[in-house]
Write a protein that holds these residues in place. Structure first.
Motif, PDB file in Angstrom:
ATOM      1  N   LEU A   1      13.995  27.009  72.883  1.00 28.02           N
ATOM      2  CA  LEU A   1      13.066  26.664  71.796  1.00 28.02           C
ATOM      3  C   LEU A   1      12.118  27.845  71.533  1.00 28.02           C
ATOM      4  N   PRO A   2      11.595  27.937  70.297  1.00 22.96           N
ATOM      5  CA  PRO A   2      10.679  29.053  69.999  1.00 22.96           C
ATOM      6  C   PRO A   2       9.341  28.892  70.734  1.00 22.96           C
ATOM      7  N   ASP A   3       8.539  29.953  70.667  1.00 24.05           N
ATOM      8  CA  ASP A   3       7.242  29.937  71.368  1.00 24.05           C
ATOM      9  C   ASP A   3       6.286  28.879  70.833  1.00 24.05           C
TER      10      ASP A   3
ATOM     11  N   PRO B   1      -0.279  19.903  65.352  1.00 26.32           N
ATOM     12  CA  PRO B   1       0.731  19.637  66.368  1.00 26.32           C
ATOM     13  C   PRO B   1       1.686  18.528  65.947  1.00 26.32           C
ATOM     14  N   PHE B   2       2.972  18.732  66.276  1.00 29.65           N
ATOM     15  CA  PHE B   2       3.980  17.716  65.945  1.00 29.65           C
ATOM     16  C   PHE B   2       4.762  17.364  67.216  1.00 29.65           C
ATOM     17  N   LYS B   3       4.696  16.064  67.579  1.00 40.85           N
ATOM     18  CA  LYS B   3       5.367  15.615  68.796  1.00 40.85           C
ATOM     19  C   LYS B   3       6.823  15.287  68.481  1.00 40.85           C
ATOM     20  N   ALA B   4       7.760  16.153  68.927  1.00 40.95           N
ATOM     21  CA  ALA B   4       9.178  15.928  68.612  1.00 40.95           C
ATOM     22  C   ALA B   4       9.854  15.086  69.683  1.00 40.95           C
ATOM     23  N   LEU B   5       9.312  15.118  70.894  1.00 43.93           N
ATOM     24  CA  LEU B   5       9.922  14.352  71.992  1.00 43.93           C
ATOM     25  C   LEU B   5       8.790  13.820  72.858  1.00 43.93           C
TER      26      LEU B   5
ATOM     27  N   GLY C   1      21.427   9.148  67.862  1.00 44.80           N
ATOM     28  CA  GLY C   1      20.231   8.794  67.093  1.00 44.80           C
ATOM     29  C   GLY C   1      20.309   9.510  65.770  1.00 44.80           C
ATOM     30  N   GLU C   2      19.500   9.035  64.821  1.00 50.50           N
ATOM     31  CA  GLU C   2      19.582   9.639  63.495  1.00 50.50           C
ATOM     32  C   GLU C   2      18.897  11.014  63.502  1.00 50.50           C
ATOM     33  N   SER C   3      19.046  11.714  62.385  1.00 50.07           N
ATOM     34  CA  SER C   3      18.479  13.043  62.254  1.00 50.07           C
ATOM     35  C   SER C   3      16.979  13.007  62.545  1.00 50.07           C
ATOM     36  N   GLY C   4      16.512  13.955  63.334  1.00 55.01           N
ATOM     37  CA  GLY C   4      15.086  14.033  63.626  1.00 55.01           C
ATOM     38  C   GLY C   4      14.654  13.224  64.834  1.00 55.01           C
ATOM     39  N   SER C   5      15.589  12.622  65.547  1.00 50.47           N
ATOM     40  CA  SER C   5      15.199  11.782  66.692  1.00 50.47           C
ATOM     41  C   SER C   5      14.935  12.604  67.952  1.00 50.47           C
ATOM     42  N   GLY C   6      15.157  13.906  67.872  1.00 52.62           N
ATOM     43  CA  GLY C   6      14.807  14.771  69.002  1.00 52.62           C
ATOM     44  C   GLY C   6      15.958  15.050  69.950  1.00 52.62           C
ATOM     45  N   LYS C   7      17.184  14.790  69.510  1.00 55.57           N
ATOM     46  CA  LYS C   7      18.355  14.994  70.381  1.00 55.57           C
ATOM     47  C   LYS C   7      18.522  16.493  70.697  1.00 55.57           C
ATOM     48  N   SER C   8      18.543  17.305  69.641  1.00 53.11           N
ATOM     49  CA  SER C   8      18.759  18.743  69.854  1.00 53.11           C
ATOM     50  C   SER C   8      17.570  19.364  70.574  1.00 53.11           C
ATOM     51  N   VAL C   9      16.376  18.969  70.159  1.00 50.67           N
ATOM     52  CA  VAL C   9      15.173  19.551  70.763  1.00 50.67           C
ATOM     53  C   VAL C   9      15.194  19.340  72.284  1.00 50.67           C
ATOM     54  N   ALA C  10      15.604  18.163  72.719  1.00 48.20           N
ATOM     55  CA  ALA C  10      15.628  17.869  74.159  1.00 48.20           C
ATOM     56  C   ALA C  10      16.544  18.848  74.898  1.00 48.20           C
TER      57      ALA C  10
ATOM     58  N   GLU D   1       6.200  19.427  72.059  1.00 47.67           N
ATOM     59  CA  GLU D   1       5.298  19.400  70.910  1.00 47.67           C
ATOM     60  C   GLU D   1       5.367  20.750  70.212  1.00 47.67           C
ATOM     61  N   PHE D   2       5.480  20.723  68.875  1.00 45.24           N
ATOM     62  CA  PHE D   2       5.518  21.978  68.119  1.00 45.24           C
ATOM     63  C   PHE D   2       4.159  22.225  67.478  1.00 45.24           C
ATOM     64  N   ASP D   3       3.774  23.480  67.500  1.00 44.67           N
ATOM     65  CA  ASP D   3       2.578  23.906  66.797  1.00 44.67           C
ATOM     66  C   ASP D   3       3.016  24.227  65.367  1.00 44.67           C
ATOM     67  N   THR D   4       2.608  23.454  64.393  1.00 42.04           N
ATOM     68  CA  THR D   4       3.048  23.712  63.012  1.00 42.04           C
ATOM     69  C   THR D   4       1.830  23.978  62.117  1.00 42.04           C
ATOM     70  N   ALA D   5       2.115  24.446  60.891  1.00 43.95           N
ATOM     71  CA  ALA D   5       1.014  24.741  59.956  1.00 43.95           C
ATOM     72  C   ALA D   5       0.189  23.487  59.687  1.00 43.95           C
TER      73      ALA D   5
ATOM     74  N   ASP E   1      26.458  19.963  70.817  1.00 43.99           N
ATOM     75  CA  ASP E   1      25.505  19.440  69.835  1.00 43.99           C
ATOM     76  C   ASP E   1      26.225  19.216  68.506  1.00 43.99           C
ATOM     77  N   GLU E   2      26.547  17.975  68.217  1.00 44.19           N
ATOM     78  CA  GLU E   2      27.265  17.615  66.982  1.00 44.19           C
ATOM     79  C   GLU E   2      28.486  18.516  66.773  1.00 44.19           C
ATOM     80  N   PRO E   3      29.376  18.622  67.749  1.00 49.80           N
ATOM     81  CA  PRO E   3      30.433  19.641  67.675  1.00 49.80           C
ATOM     82  C   PRO E   3      31.448  19.410  66.577  1.00 49.80           C
TER      83      PRO E   3
HETATM   84  N1  LIG Z   1      11.030  24.826  65.606  1.00 49.60           N
HETATM   85  C1  LIG Z   1      10.531  23.672  65.162  1.00 49.60           C
HETATM   86  N2  LIG Z   1       9.272  23.600  64.663  1.00 49.60           N
HETATM   87  C2  LIG Z   1       8.774  22.425  64.217  1.00 49.60           C
HETATM   88  N3  LIG Z   1       9.438  21.239  64.257  1.00 49.60           N
HETATM   89  C3  LIG Z   1      10.683  21.260  64.741  1.00 49.60           C
HETATM   90  C4  LIG Z   1      11.308  22.460  65.223  1.00 49.60           C
HETATM   91  N4  LIG Z   1      12.565  22.149  65.652  1.00 49.60           N
HETATM   92  C5  LIG Z   1      12.716  20.831  65.454  1.00 49.60           C
HETATM   93  N5  LIG Z   1      11.606  20.296  64.919  1.00 49.60           N
HETATM   94  C6  LIG Z   1      11.391  18.897  64.561  1.00 49.60           C
HETATM   95  O1  LIG Z   1      11.603  18.095  65.716  1.00 49.60           O
HETATM   96  C7  LIG Z   1      12.200  16.861  65.346  1.00 49.60           C
HETATM   97  C8  LIG Z   1      13.437  16.628  66.172  1.00 49.60           C
HETATM   98  O2  LIG Z   1      14.425  17.587  65.777  1.00 49.60           O
HETATM   99  P1  LIG Z   1      15.895  17.611  66.353  1.00 49.60           P
HETATM  100  O3  LIG Z   1      16.576  18.804  65.764  1.00 49.60           O
HETATM  101  O4  LIG Z   1      15.845  17.477  67.828  1.00 49.60           O
HETATM  102  O5  LIG Z   1      16.504  16.290  65.751  1.00 49.60           O
HETATM  103  P2  LIG Z   1      17.960  15.729  65.967  1.00 49.60           P
HETATM  104  O6  LIG Z   1      17.804  14.353  66.480  1.00 49.60           O
HETATM  105  O7  LIG Z   1      18.761  16.672  66.806  1.00 49.60           O
HETATM  106  O8  LIG Z   1      18.477  15.691  64.485  1.00 49.60           O
HETATM  107  P3  LIG Z   1      19.659  16.497  63.779  1.00 49.60           P
HETATM  108  O9  LIG Z   1      20.863  15.676  64.013  1.00 49.60           O
HETATM  109  O10 LIG Z   1      19.246  16.528  62.347  1.00 49.60           O
HETATM  110  O11 LIG Z   1      19.687  17.867  64.419  1.00 49.60           O
HETATM  111  C9  LIG Z   1      12.491  16.949  63.843  1.00 49.60           C
HETATM  112  O12 LIG Z   1      11.483  16.245  63.154  1.00 49.60           O
HETATM  113  C10 LIG Z   1      12.424  18.415  63.547  1.00 49.60           C
HETATM  114  O13 LIG Z   1      11.996  18.662  62.229  1.00 49.60           O
END
Ligand SMILES: Nc1ncnc2c1ncn2[C@@H]1O[C@H](COP(=O)(O)OP(=O)(O)OP(=O)(O)O)[C@@H](O)[C@H]1O
Length: 278
Positions: A57-59, A19-23, A40-49, A12-16, A178-180
């Motif tokens: 990941l940042p603080d 809270p935003f649940k990314a995964l 998965g498509e952009s924003g599905s949380g692949k990279s975040v995981a 979960e990210f703390d945003t302005a 990651d998307e090499p």
């Molecule tokens: N540092 C951050 N602060 C806030 N939200 C974030 C942060 N990093 C990622 N997110 C959000 O988390 C969600 C998942 O991001 P992620 O980069 O994992 O997606 P992805 O599936 O890897 O897509 P892409 O292929 O575009 O990288 C997105 O909605 C993204 O905006």
């Protein structure tokens, strides 16, 4: 024992805006010698995981998991020092933008050498020999000469080869890509994928391939996790996934492939979203 075993990973990210649940509670398992694709498509949380797994990941991110083990080592409780021994050595990662990932101020040979100095006991000439060996193994022609090149003097494909050389320099047990190939020309994409799969097969390392491209999945993966909006939609062996997709979202992704088009217009995932209930 699996190489990497993660249970119920939440980020979960703390945003302005609050809270935003990314995964939201995803499990990942990878064995040695296996290629797992996370698609998965952009924003599905692949990279975040995977960034959560690497501790990158940042603080502002709150990460929780019931289990996060690498070769039985609990990554959740590792000290920063112990983590540095694992990350970049036993687990390494390559990213989408190879040119941006390299430092423009230093030659590629210098940057490879720095990786070797940090993670190995090699010295002096041994380092130079290992750099040439690594550049050869990733298919860079004239490696002895090219190690004096700066990143801007190399093509995107060559820079990605250097990044791969850097990632495999310490013979990692797990490589996360990651998307090499996303930033590369189509013809180069295939070469880089082939190189990654070849290196994975030769070394027996585990490989996690993050991609939005079903073609990349088909080319590389043994097993596939399909993600959408921070959740796992489906997990299956690659043949099962293509031949017998179970989840409506997976079916939508596969229907959106050009080779599966039947009408004048390619269907998009959102055409399926309402009917599929995701
Ligand atoms: N540092 C951050 N602060 C806030 N939200 C974030 C942060 N990093 C990622 N997110 C959000 O988390 C969600 C998942 O991001 P992620 O980069 O994992 O997606 P992805 O599936 O890897 O897509 P892409 O292929 O575009 O990288 C997105 O909605 C993204 O905006």
């Amino acid at each position: 024992m699996s190489l990497l075993e993660i249970r119920n990973l939440k980020v979960e990210f703390d945003t302005a805006k609050g809270p935003f649940k990314a995964l939201d509670g995803v499990d990942y398992t990878v064995d040695a010698g296996e290629v797992l694709a996370i698609v998965g498509e952009s924003g599905s949380g692949k990279s975040v995981a995977m960034l959560a797994t690497m501790g990158l990941l940042p603080d502002t991110a709150t990460i929780t998991a019931d289990k996060m083990d690498f070769e039985g080592l609990d990554l959740r409780t590792l000290s920063a020092k112990a983590r540095r021994k694992v990350i970049g050595k036993d687990i390494s990662m390559i990213f989408q933008e190879p040119i941006a990932s390299l430092n423009p101020c230093f030659t590629v040979g210098f940057q490879l050498g720095e990786t070797l100095k940090v993670h190995t006991d090699l010295k002096g000439k041994q380092i130079k020999d290992r750099i040439v060996e690594l550049m050869t193994s990733v298919g860079i022609p004239d490696p002895g000469g090219r190690l004096n090149a700066f990143p801007h003097q190399m093509s995107g494909g060559q820079c990605q080869r250097v990044m791969i050389a850097m990632a495999i320099a310490c013979e990692p047990k797990l490589l996360i890509a990651d998307e090499p190939t996303t930033a590369l020309d189509v013809t180069i994409q295939k070469q880089i994928l082939d190189l990654l799969v070849q290196l994975q097969q030769d070394s027996g390392m585990g490989l996690i391939m993050i991609t939005h491209d079903m073609g990349v999945v088909a080319e590389t993966a043994d097993r596939v996790i399909v993600q959408y909006k921070g959740r796992k939609m489906e997990e299956a062996g690659v043949l099962d996934l293509f031949e017998n997709p179970q989840n409506p979202y997976t079916k939508a992704l596969l229907s959106a492939l050009p080779e599966n088009a039947t009408g004048d217009r390619l269907p998009t995932v959102s055409d399926y979203a309402e009917a599929g209930g995701f």
